[in-house]
Write a protein that holds these residues in place. Sequence first.
Motif, mmCIF file in Angstrom:
data_model
loop_
_atom_site.group_PDB
_atom_site.id
_atom_site.type_symbol
_atom_site.label_atom_id
_atom_site.label_comp_id
_atom_site.label_asym_id
_atom_site.label_seq_id
_atom_site.Cartn_x
_atom_site.Cartn_y
_atom_site.Cartn_z
ATOM 1 N N ALA A 112 69.237 101.302 8.905
ATOM 2 C CA ALA A 112 70.477 100.505 8.638
ATOM 3 C C ALA A 112 71.718 101.414 7.974
ATOM 4 C CB ALA A 112 70.296 99.446 7.828
ATOM 5 N N VAL A 113 72.971 100.955 7.993
ATOM 6 C CA VAL A 113 73.826 101.705 7.360
ATOM 7 C C VAL A 113 74.848 100.503 6.664
ATOM 8 C CG1 VAL A 113 76.065 102.945 7.582
ATOM 9 C CG2 VAL A 113 74.248 103.706 9.069
ATOM 10 N N VAL A 114 75.161 100.739 5.346
ATOM 11 C CA VAL A 114 76.233 99.764 4.744
ATOM 12 C C VAL A 114 77.491 100.944 4.578
ATOM 13 C CG1 VAL A 114 74.897 100.014 2.895
ATOM 14 C CG2 VAL A 114 76.724 98.233 2.972
ATOM 15 N N LEU A 115 78.643 100.345 4.745
ATOM 16 C CA LEU A 115 79.952 100.994 4.469
ATOM 17 C C LEU A 115 80.681 100.177 3.249
ATOM 18 C CD1 LEU A 115 82.339 102.923 4.647
ATOM 19 C CD2 LEU A 115 83.193 101.433 6.481
ATOM 20 N N VAL A 167 78.795 105.219 1.584
ATOM 21 C CA VAL A 167 78.231 105.192 2.826
ATOM 22 C C VAL A 167 76.430 105.342 2.466
ATOM 23 C CG1 VAL A 167 77.414 106.444 4.902
ATOM 24 C CG2 VAL A 167 79.545 106.107 4.500
ATOM 25 N N THR A 168 75.867 104.388 2.743
ATOM 26 C CA THR A 168 74.475 104.514 2.474
ATOM 27 C C THR A 168 73.714 104.180 3.577
ATOM 28 O OG1 THR A 168 75.097 103.223 0.436
ATOM 29 C CG2 THR A 168 72.610 103.415 1.202
ATOM 30 N N ILE A 169 72.620 104.936 3.759
ATOM 31 C CA ILE A 169 71.658 104.866 4.934
ATOM 32 C C ILE A 169 70.111 104.347 4.307
ATOM 33 C CG2 ILE A 169 70.513 105.967 6.606
ATOM 34 C CD1 ILE A 169 73.013 107.743 7.164
ATOM 35 N N PHE A 170 69.410 103.396 4.902
ATOM 36 C CA PHE A 170 68.239 103.078 4.429
ATOM 37 C C PHE A 170 67.361 102.629 5.549
ATOM 38 C CE2 PHE A 170 68.898 98.432 4.687
ATOM 39 C CZ PHE A 170 70.246 98.322 4.467
ATOM 40 N N LYS A 171 66.146 102.649 5.556
ATOM 41 C CA LYS A 171 64.984 102.332 6.463
ATOM 42 C C LYS A 171 65.168 101.106 6.442
ATOM 43 C CE LYS A 171 60.865 104.305 8.310
ATOM 44 N NZ LYS A 171 61.139 105.329 9.174
ATOM 45 N N MET A 172 65.244 100.348 7.773
ATOM 46 C CA MET A 172 65.109 98.884 7.995
ATOM 47 C C MET A 172 63.591 98.508 8.031
ATOM 48 S SD MET A 172 67.555 97.945 11.029
ATOM 49 C CE MET A 172 66.919 99.046 12.265
ATOM 50 N N GLY A 173 63.401 97.129 7.364
ATOM 51 C CA GLY A 173 62.096 96.784 7.142
ATOM 52 C C GLY A 173 61.307 96.529 8.462
#
Lengths: 173, 133
Positions: A112-115, A167-173
């Motif tokens: 997932a990405v959050v801006l 900008v943050t990218i993280f693995k979705m649960g």
Amino acid sequence: MAVLKGGLSREKGGVSDILSIAFMFLIVVFAGVLLHSYRFGAINSAVDRQMQLKAEYLYRTLELSQVENYSLSYLGAVAENVIGVSPQVVPGDYLRSELDLLLSYLRPPGYAVVLELSYENSSWVQFSPKDVGPPAPDVEKFTFSGKFTIVIAGAGENRVAQANATVTIFKMG
Amino acid sequence: MAILLVIVFLTLLVSAYSQHQEMLATAGLIDTATTVTNNLVLNRLAFVEGYRTREYVVDVEKISSLDFRQEVGGENFLYQITLRYNPRDETVLGPYGPSPPEGKPVSAIVVPVTLYQKGRLIYAKLEVKVWRS
């Protein structure tokens, strides 16, 4: 008596031999597990470096690529929105839907990405996918941050405003 | 019995070492894909505007000048690239370069880039596949 004592000491020697062999066997098993368990460390680190690179590239893409039908970049358009430039070149609703399309197209599969953009008391936060919430504290995140500067023409003098962008990218649960 | 355990331990050591070498080689290939991609996006495919190189902006016309090989850390690597853009009606450019060989480790990376297309800057995905030559 001497024969009995000899027999007893032979038994004790046999038991201690078995115990020491058993411990040696356990040590060999643990050593085998340890030797093999470290093998993925190098690959995980390399993958993490790639994810960090992707976060930076996504930020640069938002900074440079132009919004459909406009000459302003995506980050520029969001910054105008957050800073409160009037009149806004790109309408907020249209910008949000175009950004949603961009983020869902460019984000890595399974991530997932959050801006986030902020300026003083105003902020813009957009998640992709839309229904994903903020990442849990223990989830590994790959972040790239920067500042986006806008020069606002005024009647007397021009004003410079700087919005913080992440900008943050993280693995979705 | 003790000799048998020593033999088992030595066998485990040799097996773990060879696996470790293989994993290091794989990690090295992943890092090489990152290096090749960086070099493409920041240098070899970067759009030049006058005297200024615009990093992170890919000029499609420069693809024809690529030889699709790069030396990294004394080793030679080959690569193939593909560009994709316009999510509403996806357009695929490529693949350009040699095809990845069968049975050899190949590292692939997909990164977001900005494409210079007919005077506009549009977002796109650049896929790079790298393998040892």
